[in-house]
Design an enzyme around this catalytic site. Structure first.
Site, PDB file in Angstrom:
ATOM      1  N   ASP A   1       3.785  -5.749   4.313  1.00  0.00           N
ATOM      2  CA  ASP A   1       2.515  -6.031   4.991  1.00  0.00           C
ATOM      3  C   ASP A   1       1.911  -7.354   4.530  1.00  0.00           C
ATOM      4  O   ASP A   1       2.436  -7.995   3.612  1.00  0.00           O
ATOM      5  CB  ASP A   1       1.532  -4.875   4.743  1.00  0.00           C
ATOM      6  CG  ASP A   1       1.534  -4.446   3.285  1.00  0.00           C
ATOM      7  OD1 ASP A   1       1.263  -5.300   2.431  1.00  0.00           O
ATOM      8  OD2 ASP A   1       1.852  -3.269   2.994  1.00  0.00           O
TER       9      ASP A   1
ATOM     10  N   ASP B   1       3.298   2.512   1.888  1.00  0.00           N
ATOM     11  CA  ASP B   1       3.712   3.297   3.064  1.00  0.00           C
ATOM     12  C   ASP B   1       5.154   2.960   3.473  1.00  0.00           C
ATOM     13  O   ASP B   1       5.631   3.383   4.523  1.00  0.00           O
ATOM     14  CB  ASP B   1       2.748   3.082   4.251  1.00  0.00           C
ATOM     15  CG  ASP B   1       2.772   1.656   4.769  1.00  0.00           C
ATOM     16  OD1 ASP B   1       3.439   0.795   4.141  1.00  0.00           O
ATOM     17  OD2 ASP B   1       2.121   1.388   5.799  1.00  0.00           O
TER      18      ASP B   1
ATOM     19  N   GLU C   1      12.620 -22.390  18.861  1.00  0.00           N
ATOM     20  CA  GLU C   1      13.881 -21.684  18.611  1.00  0.00           C
ATOM     21  C   GLU C   1      14.706 -21.897  19.865  1.00  0.00           C
ATOM     22  O   GLU C   1      14.403 -21.365  20.927  1.00  0.00           O
ATOM     23  CB  GLU C   1      13.637 -20.194  18.360  1.00  0.00           C
ATOM     24  CG  GLU C   1      14.901 -19.523  17.834  1.00  0.00           C
ATOM     25  CD  GLU C   1      15.236 -18.200  18.487  1.00  0.00           C
ATOM     26  OE1 GLU C   1      16.139 -17.527  17.993  1.00  0.00           O
ATOM     27  OE2 GLU C   1      14.613 -17.822  19.502  1.00  0.00           O
TER      28      GLU C   1
ATOM     29  N   ASN D   1       0.805  -1.229   0.000  1.00  0.00           N
ATOM     30  CA  ASN D   1       0.000   0.000   0.000  1.00  0.00           C
ATOM     31  C   ASN D   1       0.833   1.273   0.000  1.00  0.00           C
ATOM     32  O   ASN D   1       0.340   2.357   0.317  1.00  0.00           O
ATOM     33  CB  ASN D   1      -0.971  -0.001   1.185  1.00  0.00           C
ATOM     34  CG  ASN D   1      -0.237  -0.023   2.510  1.00  0.00           C
ATOM     35  OD1 ASN D   1       0.982  -0.250   2.543  1.00  0.00           O
ATOM     36  ND2 ASN D   1      -0.942   0.222   3.600  1.00  0.00           N
TER      37      ASN D   1
ATOM     38  N   ASP E   1       9.629 -18.611  19.922  1.00  0.00           N
ATOM     39  CA  ASP E   1      10.783 -17.754  20.190  1.00  0.00           C
ATOM     40  C   ASP E   1      11.460 -18.102  21.518  1.00  0.00           C
ATOM     41  O   ASP E   1      10.780 -18.247  22.540  1.00  0.00           O
ATOM     42  CB  ASP E   1      10.280 -16.303  20.226  1.00  0.00           C
ATOM     43  CG  ASP E   1      11.391 -15.285  20.136  1.00  0.00           C
ATOM     44  OD1 ASP E   1      12.120 -15.294  19.135  1.00  0.00           O
ATOM     45  OD2 ASP E   1      11.537 -14.484  21.084  1.00  0.00           O
TER      46      ASP E   1
HETATM   47  O1  ISL Z   1      21.128 -11.673  18.277  1.00  0.00           O
HETATM   48  C1  ISL Z   1      20.984 -12.559  19.047  1.00  0.00           C
HETATM   49  C2  ISL Z   1      21.543 -12.537  20.431  1.00  0.00           C
HETATM   50  O2  ISL Z   1      22.519 -11.581  20.566  1.00  0.00           O
HETATM   51  C3  ISL Z   1      20.254 -13.713  18.583  1.00  0.00           C
HETATM   52  O3  ISL Z   1      20.978 -14.803  18.874  1.00  0.00           O
HETATM   53  C4  ISL Z   1      18.821 -13.715  19.115  1.00  0.00           C
HETATM   54  O4  ISL Z   1      18.623 -12.773  20.079  1.00  0.00           O
HETATM   55  C5  ISL Z   1      18.436 -15.038  19.715  1.00  0.00           C
HETATM   56  O5  ISL Z   1      18.640 -16.041  18.765  1.00  0.00           O
HETATM   57  C6  ISL Z   1      16.965 -14.998  20.109  1.00  0.00           C
HETATM   58  O6  ISL Z   1      16.223 -14.550  19.027  1.00  0.00           O
HETATM   59  C7  ISL Z   1      14.844 -14.383  19.094  1.00  0.00           C
HETATM   60  O7  ISL Z   1      14.410 -13.651  20.217  1.00  0.00           O
HETATM   61  C8  ISL Z   1      14.745 -12.267  20.288  1.00  0.00           C
HETATM   62  C9  ISL Z   1      14.530 -11.521  18.978  1.00  0.00           C
HETATM   63  O8  ISL Z   1      15.178 -10.282  19.033  1.00  0.00           O
HETATM   64  C10 ISL Z   1      15.022 -12.293  17.788  1.00  0.00           C
HETATM   65  O9  ISL Z   1      14.727 -11.610  16.598  1.00  0.00           O
HETATM   66  C11 ISL Z   1      14.371 -13.648  17.847  1.00  0.00           C
HETATM   67  O10 ISL Z   1      14.659 -14.440  16.716  1.00  0.00           O
HETATM   68  C12 ISL Z   1      13.888 -11.680  21.372  1.00  0.00           C
HETATM   69  O11 ISL Z   1      12.551 -11.977  21.117  1.00  0.00           O
HETATM   70 CA    CA Z   2       2.645  -1.334   3.689  1.00  0.00          CA
END
Ligand code: ISL
Ligand code: CA
Length: 548
Positions: free
Chosen positions: A29, A25, A253, A23, A199
């Site tokens: 998105d 901006d 993760e 869009n 995460d």
């Molecule tokens: O840059 C890192 C640590 O210094 C990465 O290893 C990362 O923070 C780590 O793998 C965890 O990552 C995830 O959680 C973070 C977020 O910033 C990252 O983008 C995400 O992938 C906090 O939510």
């Molecule tokens: Ca956009």
């Protein structure tokens, strides 16, 4: 070995902010993603993993969620989300969303309540502690610089945040917190999403004594943070109450965990998670912002280790994500041999044992960006760690040089679709940098050239898919000590695959017994290959798949 769709399919990660702006901006998105689904289908993608799309003040680009049941305004509306999910399913693809529940945003209503008074009913949703002599409760550090504790003036207590102070950690000891998380998960699963990427999931259980870290532990605090006593118990509960009720994939993760914990977490008999992302390969040689030299021998060992696991486990294979520099710049040669080395890496990712995970732009060989000054970065980690870097005795310029190899922002420059102004990402000024090499490196160019990196990925993805024999085949590193060649055998029920990758700028001859018995299936060369008496002439970044 049990067969599963998530073992056979290919995942593609989208960082929505940088993918496609529909869009005008300047911010990518959900409708933008919708417009590119046919492209992803053409490439052969089965599963899309979407980085956070929830309402957020964007301190950490969405990894700080303010409202888990709302779509980030800049990305669109819930209607756009529903529409996207429907279009993905129409194309027989799946959607995995990000679940960020180790922490919330400090603007989440739970935290706003929690900090309002020490007897608020949400107080115990987070981790509050008294300081000692005006100092934080212990010496835990945050990944984005400074102490992991922030003092709140209202009650004079400190709250814990492993990441920025706008990302307070949730208290998983509290059953209400866990129930609320399960409720959020069900909300999205009931809409039809096909899984979660969770995460920093190993961080959810805290060591309740909060002892100080030793000087060794302080170098890699994630190891301590990821070894809390109730982690496996929490995951089992989550599995029982939510995951087991859906046909979905759960991907943890797993920043900070080693092989032991990983084996437990993904052992199908333990009923915790299906897959994890571990970081020893993608972060090889990393020490904070410093990217040290790494050797191919070490990487080969890591691939062997993760392939040796028994039939109850399944690995993931990836060289890119939104937290790491671009693979062709790190493992390949992004100058003289960019195209060839990117194709070699494609071959590596798609013929290893495990589920391949690609990241946007990898399929056209997007490269690191050369940052000229610190203020060009967007990532809060850059300024967050500046003081620590200076304290370690390096100058600002040296810090910048390191970041040019290691920064998370290399993967966050905008997707390069064509050779118009913003690389076709947007019609206006972007929220972030577009790498000027979009003139040469872009999707349109690659689509129009059947010899491109993009077509190479596509062909390999198809090849992998048509051959379940390769997916479940055994793995053996044929020459673990060679410093330039990565050569491995995958033995399936019917066929044996031999993959030969010259991961260097060198040319040399390489001898492999009985090479003549094999026939060539794939190569990244434009010229003929020269084999003489089981000896193959390897030119820089040559890569082959043979089969017999
Ligand atoms: O840059 C890192 C640590 O210094 C990465 O290893 C990362 O923070 C780590 O793998 C965890 O990552 C995830 O959680 C973070 C977020 O910033 C990252 O983008 C995400 O992938 C906090 O939510
Ligand atoms: Ca956009």
């Amino acid at each position: 070995m049990r067969k599963n769709w998530w073992k056979e399919q290919v995942i593609y990660q989208i960082y929505p902010r940088s993918f496609y702006d529909s869009n005008g901006d300047g911010i990518g998105d959900l409708n933008g993603i919708n417009l590119k689904l046919d492209y992803l289908k053409f490439l052969g993608i089965d599963i899309i993993w979407l980085s956070p799309h929830f309402d957020s003040p964007n301190d950490d680009n969405g990894y700080d969620v303010r409202n888990y049941k709302m779509v980030m305004e800049e990305f669109g509306t819930m209607k756009d989300f529903d529409n996207l999910l429907c279009e993905i399913h129409k194309r027989k693809m799946k959607l995995v969303i990000d679940l960020v529940v180790n922490h919330t945003s400090d603007e989440h209503s739970w935290f706003v309540e929690s900090k309002s008074s020490s007897n608020n009913k949400f107080r115990d949703y987070y981790i509050w502690k008294k300081g000692t002599n005006n100092n934080p409760p212990n010496n835990y550090t945050s990944f984005f610089g400074g102490s992991a504790w922030e003092k709140d003036s209202k009650t004079n207590e400190y709250y814990l945040h492993y990441f920025s102070k706008k990302q307070p950690d949730l208290n998983w000891e509290n059953q209400n917190v866990r129930n609320d998380v399960y409720d959020i998960m069900k909300f999205w699963l009931d809409k039809g999403v096909d899984g979660f990427r969770m995460d920093v999931i190993p961080f959810i259980s805290k060591h309740r004594n909060f002892e100080n870290l030793t000087s060794t532990e302080l170098k890699n605090p994630e190891i301590t943070y990821a070894s809390g006593p109730r982690l496996h118990e929490f995951l089992k509960e989550m599995n029982k109450k939510v995951l087991s009720k859906y046909d979905m994939v759960s991907i943890g993760e797993a920043f900070g965990i080693g092989q032991d914990s990983m084996l437990k977490m993904t052992d199908e008999r333990e009923k915790e998670l299906d897959l994890v992302f571990i970081f020893d390969i993608i972060r090889i040689g990393r020490d904070n912002w410093i990217q040290n030299h790494w050797s191919l021998k070490k990487i080969k060992k890591l691939f062997s280790d993760q392939s040796k696991i028994d039939k109850y486990h399944w690995p993931t294979v990836f060289l890119n994500n939104h937290d790491n520099p671009r693979s062709v710049s790190k493992y390949g040669n992004d100058k003289e041999f960019r195209v060839k080395s990117a194709k070699l890496l494609a071959m590596l990712i798609l013929t290893q044992k495990g589920t391949p995970v690609l990241f946007q732009g990898e399929e056209i060989g997007m490269t690191n960006y050369e940052f000229k000054s610190l203020d060009q970065f967007d990532d809060l980690e850059v300024l967050g760690n500046l003081q620590k870097a200076l304290d370690s005795g390096i100058s600002k310029d040296e810090y910048l040089n390191h970041l040019n190899c290691s920064s998370r922002d290399h993967s966050r420059t905008t997707m390069q679709w064509n050779n118009t102004n913003q690389g076709g990402f947007s019609t206006t000024d972007n929220w972030f940098i577009s790498n000027k090499n979009f003139n040469e490196i872009n999707v349109e160019n690659d689509l129009n050239n059947s010899n491109s990196i993009l077509h190479f990925y596509r062909n390999l993805i198809n090849y992998r898919k048509e051959s379940h024999d390769l997916i479940y085949a055994s793995y053996k590193d044929v020459d673990p000590d060679h410093k330039n060649v990565f050569i491995y055998k995958r033995k399936g029920k019917k066929y044996t695959y031999l993959i030969i990758l010259n991961m260097s700028n060198d040319s040399f001859k390489y001898k492999f017994e009985n090479l003549k018995q094999y026939s060539l299936e794939f190569s990244n060369k434009n010229s003929n290959i020269e084999i003489d008496n089981d000896e193959i002439n390897l030119l820089p970044w040559d890569a082959f798949i043979f089969v017999k």
